[in-house]
Design a protein around this motif. Structure first.
Motif, PDB file in Angstrom:
ATOM      1  N   ARG A  51      61.808 -64.508   9.084  1.00 50.65           N
ATOM      2  CA  ARG A  51      61.505 -63.223   9.638  1.00 50.65           C
ATOM      3  C   ARG A  51      61.495 -62.884  10.991  1.00 50.65           C
TER       4      ARG A  51
ATOM      5  N   THR B  30      63.916 -60.079  12.761  1.00 53.86           N
ATOM      6  CA  THR B  30      63.023 -59.052  13.296  1.00 53.86           C
ATOM      7  C   THR B  30      63.720 -58.672  14.717  1.00 53.86           C
ATOM      8  N   TYR B  31      63.876 -59.927  15.279  1.00 55.25           N
ATOM      9  CA  TYR B  31      64.519 -60.257  16.710  1.00 55.25           C
ATOM     10  C   TYR B  31      65.764 -59.583  16.847  1.00 55.25           C
TER      11      TYR B  31
ATOM     12  N   LEU C 262      57.719 -60.281  19.742  1.00 56.61           N
ATOM     13  CA  LEU C 262      57.782 -61.250  18.633  1.00 56.61           C
ATOM     14  C   LEU C 262      56.945 -62.487  18.923  1.00 56.61           C
TER      15      LEU C 262
END
Length: 146
Positions: free
Chosen positions: A3, A7-8, A55
């Motif tokens: 995840r 996301t990054y 993050l």
């Protein structure tokens, strides 16, 4: 961890995907291709820094330095793959043109930024919010009551 990679990658590639048409349709006709990319690079650096910082702060208790390095490298690999996909399918470029036939100045900066993108989560984890590896915890000192 997957995840975090997704996301990054999505945050930074999404910003680049939005900036690409602006660069091509607005900046290139006015200042040329090289200058347009040179204008875009600082914006992408800020986007990368903000995405990596967010993050790391969000997931800091979950990942060690080695895992943050993996997150960055995996996300950078996805960025390169997505750049190839956009080049081939949207811009009708060859793989060689996408990866090797770049402007000598902006091409070097592009690959330096990909390396920075890969390293940022690990670097920020180390400098902004260092965390002990899972399974180890150091006692925290409590403020004196009086």
């Amino acid at each position: 961890m997957i995840r975090a990679v997704a996301t990054y990658f999505a945050a930074v590639f999404g910003i680049g995907f939005v900036l690409g048409p602006i660069r091509e349709w607005v900046l290139v006709p006015r200042v040329g291709a090289r200058n347009a990319e040179l204008i875009e690079f600082p914006v992408m650096v800020v986007a990368m820094l903000l995405a990596a910082r967010w993050l790391v702060r969000r997931h800091r208790p979950l990942l060690t330095r080695t895992r943050w390095l993996f997150v960055g490298m995996a996300a950078a690999t996805l960025v390169l793959a997505a750049d190839v996909a956009v080049g081939v399918f949207l811009r009708e470029m060859t793989l060689r043109a996408i990866l090797l036939q770049r402007d000598p100045v902006t091409g070097l900066i592009y690959y330096a930024l990909v390396i920075l993108f890969a390293l940022l989560p690990c670097l920020l984890q180390s400098f902004i919010c260092p965390v002990e590896p899972k399974g180890t915890s150091m006692p925290r000192s409590e403020p004196d009551g009086g």
